[in-house]
Design a protein around this motif. Structure first.
Motif, short mmCIF file in Angstrom:
data_model
loop_
_atom_site.label_atom_id
_atom_site.label_comp_id
_atom_site.label_asym_id
_atom_site.label_seq_id
_atom_site.Cartn_x
_atom_site.Cartn_y
_atom_site.Cartn_z
N VAL A 103 8.50 -3.06 -1.78
CA VAL A 103 7.21 -2.75 -1.16
C VAL A 103 7.37 -2.49 0.33
N LEU A 104 6.75 -1.41 0.79
CA LEU A 104 6.62 -1.13 2.22
C LEU A 104 5.32 -1.77 2.68
N PHE A 105 5.38 -2.61 3.71
CA PHE A 105 4.17 -3.33 4.09
C PHE A 105 4.01 -3.44 5.60
N ALA A 106 2.76 -3.77 5.99
CA ALA A 106 2.37 -3.82 7.40
C ALA A 106 1.46 -5.02 7.60
N ALA A 158 -2.04 -7.01 8.46
CA ALA A 158 -3.44 -6.72 8.18
C ALA A 158 -4.06 -5.97 9.35
N GLY A 159 -4.86 -4.95 9.06
CA GLY A 159 -5.52 -4.19 10.11
C GLY A 159 -4.68 -3.09 10.72
N HIS A 160 -3.49 -2.85 10.19
CA HIS A 160 -2.63 -1.80 10.72
C HIS A 160 -3.31 -0.44 10.55
N ARG A 161 -3.08 0.47 11.48
CA ARG A 161 -3.77 1.76 11.46
C ARG A 161 -3.42 2.61 10.23
N LEU A 162 -2.28 2.34 9.59
CA LEU A 162 -1.88 3.12 8.41
C LEU A 162 -2.36 2.50 7.10
N ALA A 163 -2.96 1.33 7.18
CA ALA A 163 -3.39 0.65 5.95
C ALA A 163 -4.52 1.42 5.27
N GLY A 164 -4.44 1.49 3.94
CA GLY A 164 -5.52 2.09 3.17
C GLY A 164 -5.54 3.59 3.16
N GLN A 165 -4.48 4.26 3.60
CA GLN A 165 -4.44 5.71 3.57
C GLN A 165 -3.09 6.19 3.07
N ALA A 166 -3.05 7.45 2.64
CA ALA A 166 -1.80 8.05 2.18
C ALA A 166 -1.01 8.46 3.41
N VAL A 167 0.03 7.71 3.72
CA VAL A 167 0.78 7.94 4.96
C VAL A 167 1.85 9.01 4.77
N THR A 168 2.19 9.67 5.83
CA THR A 168 3.19 10.74 5.77
C THR A 168 4.53 10.25 6.31
N ARG A 169 5.58 11.01 6.02
CA ARG A 169 6.92 10.69 6.51
C ARG A 169 6.95 10.69 8.04
N GLU A 170 6.24 11.63 8.65
CA GLU A 170 6.22 11.72 10.11
C GLU A 170 5.58 10.48 10.72
N THR A 177 -2.99 -11.31 4.64
CA THR A 177 -2.31 -11.35 5.94
C THR A 177 -1.31 -10.20 6.08
N LEU A 178 -0.88 -9.64 4.96
CA LEU A 178 -0.06 -8.44 4.93
C LEU A 178 -0.70 -7.43 3.99
N VAL A 179 -0.44 -6.14 4.23
CA VAL A 179 -1.00 -5.09 3.37
C VAL A 179 0.12 -4.14 2.95
N GLN A 180 0.03 -3.71 1.71
CA GLN A 180 1.01 -2.77 1.18
C GLN A 180 0.63 -1.35 1.58
N LEU A 181 1.61 -0.61 2.09
CA LEU A 181 1.40 0.80 2.40
C LEU A 181 1.82 1.65 1.21
N THR A 182 1.13 2.75 1.00
CA THR A 182 1.36 3.55 -0.21
C THR A 182 1.61 5.01 0.14
N PRO A 183 2.84 5.33 0.56
CA PRO A 183 3.20 6.74 0.74
C PRO A 183 2.97 7.51 -0.56
N ASP A 184 2.48 8.73 -0.45
CA ASP A 184 2.09 9.51 -1.62
C ASP A 184 3.25 9.66 -2.61
N GLY A 185 3.02 9.19 -3.85
CA GLY A 185 4.00 9.35 -4.91
C GLY A 185 5.22 8.45 -4.80
N PHE A 186 5.20 7.48 -3.88
CA PHE A 186 6.38 6.65 -3.65
C PHE A 186 6.44 5.47 -4.60
N SER A 187 7.60 5.25 -5.17
CA SER A 187 7.88 4.01 -5.91
C SER A 187 9.39 3.78 -5.85
N PHE A 188 9.78 2.50 -5.79
CA PHE A 188 11.20 2.18 -5.73
C PHE A 188 11.40 0.82 -6.37
N THR A 189 12.23 0.76 -7.38
CA THR A 189 12.53 -0.51 -8.04
C THR A 189 14.04 -0.71 -8.08
#
Length: 297
Positions: free
Chosen positions: A165-168, A170-182, A251-263
């Motif tokens: 999981v990629l995480f940030a 709580a309250g991070h500016r990228l939380a809750g949106q589809a983040v880009t590589r840039e 206290t932490l939030v998971q970031l969700t890059p579009d289509g990303f998964s890694f196991t």
């Protein structure tokens, strides 16, 4: 003789007669007497004694793996006889790598020890290579590992898939949106120290995302990484098992890059041809039925 060999192995591991006596609930004179009896039996000194510690002689080093094997065979024999009458008793020594040992295994063992209270359970937490070595020298009955390992005398079988999981914070500016590589490349990252297996996996995730971090901080433990992310130092990548409570409490939030998964695979490690006691069989049945990581949060 088995009791004498148990004393011998314990002294060899503790490197101290008094600590061995404490571990075995014996007096120090009793420990000394049993070691003396072994030395008389084999006709050679097994330990070099100093005021602070004891060290194996060359003869002791030769005897040690045989002593461990004899104790193991004795335990297996007892387990086999217990199996005949349906009893689940004896000892179960589990080797586990850090994520499994610290975040998954306690949940499994809470259920296991309730179901089988007569089994004496102990856990060794180390890296994958060390767990493999412990399996080969009979120090553990079963291993649960995260890393990659190839050895002709060890068998690895899949246990479950572990979601990274990629995480940030709580309250991070990228939380809750589809983040880009840039956007992700402009962020600092907090990773384990170079050489850590967890760091290798995190770097593989970053490569898959196509992210080159703006800055990297190194931390020596999973807990320190979580604390640093919560404090706002940057983003991080860990197993979802490691942050399930923080995700639950927000206290932490998971970031969700579009289509990303890694196991990555978590695996069961066993010595080739090793007889499984009923205690090991029941443990494996329970751990293989355990919920996968995506149900952990």
């Amino acid at each position: 003789m088995t009791a004498h060999l148990l004393v011998f192995v314990t002294v060899a591991e503790k490197k101290n007669f008094s600590r061995a006596a404490e571990a075995l609930s014996l007096t120090q004179p009793a420990i000394s007497q049993q070691i003396q009896s072994l030395e008389d039996y084999y006709g050679t000194k097994l330990f070099e004694r100093t005021s602070k510690r004891v060290e194996l002689t060359r003869a002791g080093e030769v005897l040690l793996p045989f002593a461990k094997e004899i104790l193991n065979v004795s335990a297996v024999a007892k387990g086999a006889l217990d199996d005949l009458v349906g009893k689940v008793t004896g000892k179960l020594t589990i080797g586990a790598t850090f994520t499994i040992g610290e975040y998954i295994l306690p949940l499994v063992l809470a259920q296991y020890t309730k179901s089988f209270p007569d089994v004496e359970v102990s856990v060794l937490i180390a890296n994958t290579e060390e767990i493999g070595e412990k399996a080969l020298d009979h120090s553990i009955d079963i291993g649960l590992v995260e890393g990659r390992l190839v050895h002709r005398n060890l068998n690895l079988t899949p246990l479950m898939e572990d979601e990274m999981v990629l995480f940030a914070p709580a309250g991070h500016r990228l939380a809750g949106q589809a983040v880009t590589r840039e956007e992700l490349s402009r962020e600092p990252y907090i990773l384990r120290e170079p050489g850590s297996g967890t760091r290798v996996i995190a770097e593989e995730v970053l490569v898959k995302l196509g992210v080159v971090p703006a800055k990297v901080f190194s931390m020596g433990s999973t807990q320190s990484i979580k604390e640093a992310v919560e404090a706002g130092m940057g983003l991080a990548i860990l197993s979802k098992w490691c942050i399930r409570k923080e995700l639950l409490y927000g206290t932490l939030v998971q970031l969700t890059p579009d289509g990303f998964s890694f196991t990555r695979p978590l695996q069961v490690l066993e010595r080739s041809g090793h007889f499984q006691t009923k205690a090991v069989e029941e443990f494996l049945t329970l751990v293989r039925a355990f919920p996968p990581t995506h149900n952990a949060s």
